[in-house]
Design a protein around this motif. Sequence first.
Motif, PDB file in Angstrom:
ATOM      1  N   TYR A  14      -7.305   1.928 -19.303  1.00  9.87           N
ATOM      2  CA  TYR A  14      -6.051   2.173 -20.003  1.00  9.87           C
ATOM      3  C   TYR A  14      -4.938   2.584 -19.037  1.00  9.87           C
ATOM      4  CZ  TYR A  14      -8.445   6.662 -19.675  1.00  9.87           C
ATOM      5  OH  TYR A  14      -9.165   7.743 -19.233  1.00  9.87           O
ATOM      6  N   GLY A  15      -5.129   2.334 -17.748  1.00 10.98           N
ATOM      7  CA  GLY A  15      -4.115   2.664 -16.753  1.00 10.98           C
ATOM      8  C   GLY A  15      -3.694   1.450 -15.949  1.00 10.98           C
ATOM      9  N   ASN A  16      -2.958   1.678 -14.895  1.00  8.55           N
ATOM     10  CA  ASN A  16      -2.411   0.619 -14.068  1.00  8.55           C
ATOM     11  C   ASN A  16      -3.287   0.428 -12.827  1.00  8.55           C
ATOM     12  OD1 ASN A  16      -0.705  -1.255 -12.891  1.00  8.55           O
ATOM     13  ND2 ASN A  16       0.683   0.283 -12.056  1.00  8.55           N
ATOM     14  N   ARG A  17      -3.796  -0.771 -12.600  1.00  9.35           N
ATOM     15  CA  ARG A  17      -4.642  -1.032 -11.436  1.00  9.35           C
ATOM     16  C   ARG A  17      -3.834  -1.233 -10.153  1.00  9.35           C
ATOM     17  NH1 ARG A  17     -10.048  -2.372 -12.194  1.00  9.35           N
ATOM     18  NH2 ARG A  17     -10.691  -2.473 -14.372  1.00  9.35           N
ATOM     19  N   PHE A  18      -2.595  -1.686 -10.280  1.00 10.21           N
ATOM     20  CA  PHE A  18      -1.787  -1.955  -9.089  1.00 10.21           C
ATOM     21  C   PHE A  18      -1.194  -0.667  -8.540  1.00 10.21           C
ATOM     22  CE2 PHE A  18       2.312  -2.948  -7.074  1.00 10.21           C
ATOM     23  CZ  PHE A  18       1.856  -3.759  -6.046  1.00 10.21           C
ATOM     24  N   ASP A  19      -1.277  -0.505  -7.227  1.00  8.78           N
ATOM     25  CA  ASP A  19      -0.768   0.698  -6.579  1.00  8.78           C
ATOM     26  C   ASP A  19      -0.030   0.290  -5.305  1.00  8.78           C
ATOM     27  OD1 ASP A  19      -0.372   3.397  -6.084  1.00  8.78           O
ATOM     28  OD2 ASP A  19      -2.232   3.607  -4.951  1.00  8.78           O
ATOM     29  N   TRP A  20       0.954   1.061  -4.917  1.00  7.77           N
ATOM     30  CA  TRP A  20       1.669   0.788  -3.679  1.00  7.77           C
ATOM     31  C   TRP A  20       2.323   2.070  -3.185  1.00  7.77           C
ATOM     32  CZ3 TRP A  20       7.106   1.126  -3.055  1.00  7.77           C
ATOM     33  CH2 TRP A  20       7.808   1.377  -4.247  1.00  7.77           C
ATOM     34  N   GLY A  21       2.712   2.061  -1.910  1.00  5.23           N
ATOM     35  CA  GLY A  21       3.337   3.239  -1.342  1.00  5.23           C
ATOM     36  C   GLY A  21       3.685   3.035   0.115  1.00  5.23           C
TER      37      GLY A  21
END
Length: 259
Positions: A206-213
């Motif tokens: 139920y969350g977001n799989r894509f991550d960046w930083g």
Amino acid sequence: MKKSWMIGVMLLGALTAQAQWKITPEAGFNVTKYTNSPAKIGYKVGAAVSYDFGKSGFALQSGLYYVQRGNGSYDYASMYGKSIDENGNEISIYYSIDKDGSYTMSYPAGGYYAGYAENSHVNSGQPIDWQEVTFVHKNASRYGFVQLPVLARYTWTVKPNIRIHVALGPYIAIGVNGKKSLHAKIIDLKKSSESIYENKSNPFDYGNRFDWGVAAETGVEINRFSAKFSYDMGLSDDYGRNNIGIEYHTASFTIGYSF
């Protein structure tokens, strides 16, 4: 103009001819601190791939890593009850109480009890008929990401066999696995009964799989061995709302061997 162009091509060719590929498998641990959550220890494994531009000291560094991040376990309690608003309508009241004794009030009741809310005005003078108390003894999450950085790196040669470097650049990551655990004791004040609620789930369901930083790194290399300290600042919203902000900080320490 033509002469300058030819000189530029020759310099680029010289740098490319001296460029070297290097692969460095790494392994180590990290500490992640999400906003408003306790820190949690995880691990980081993978390999860095760098492309050195001759003896200039400059390099382009990428690689692929499995990075484990998470929220540390923390306790809190909540209280749910009924009251009467200024128009005489029954309304739901929800308090969340942190371990340090501070609390926040959600009205109408939010989260699980949102469906019970009937009116948006509350008369604080009305007594509250408390119906349920929940004590959460464990609420922790762990996330596993496959992470790809793209860093610009510069290396200083201290001695022929000792080098120090710094690197900076963005990264992207995809969530591949994880676990969210919840353990709570629920007291029904109306029935004078207690029950235990436990739940384990994949937080990416139920969350977001894509991550960046943005990532920064410094390290020392002695012959083929290396020790690196890196810092990741996550900017992606966990719930995919396209908000940009600092979601977490991760500090990592790894050791590696270059081929």
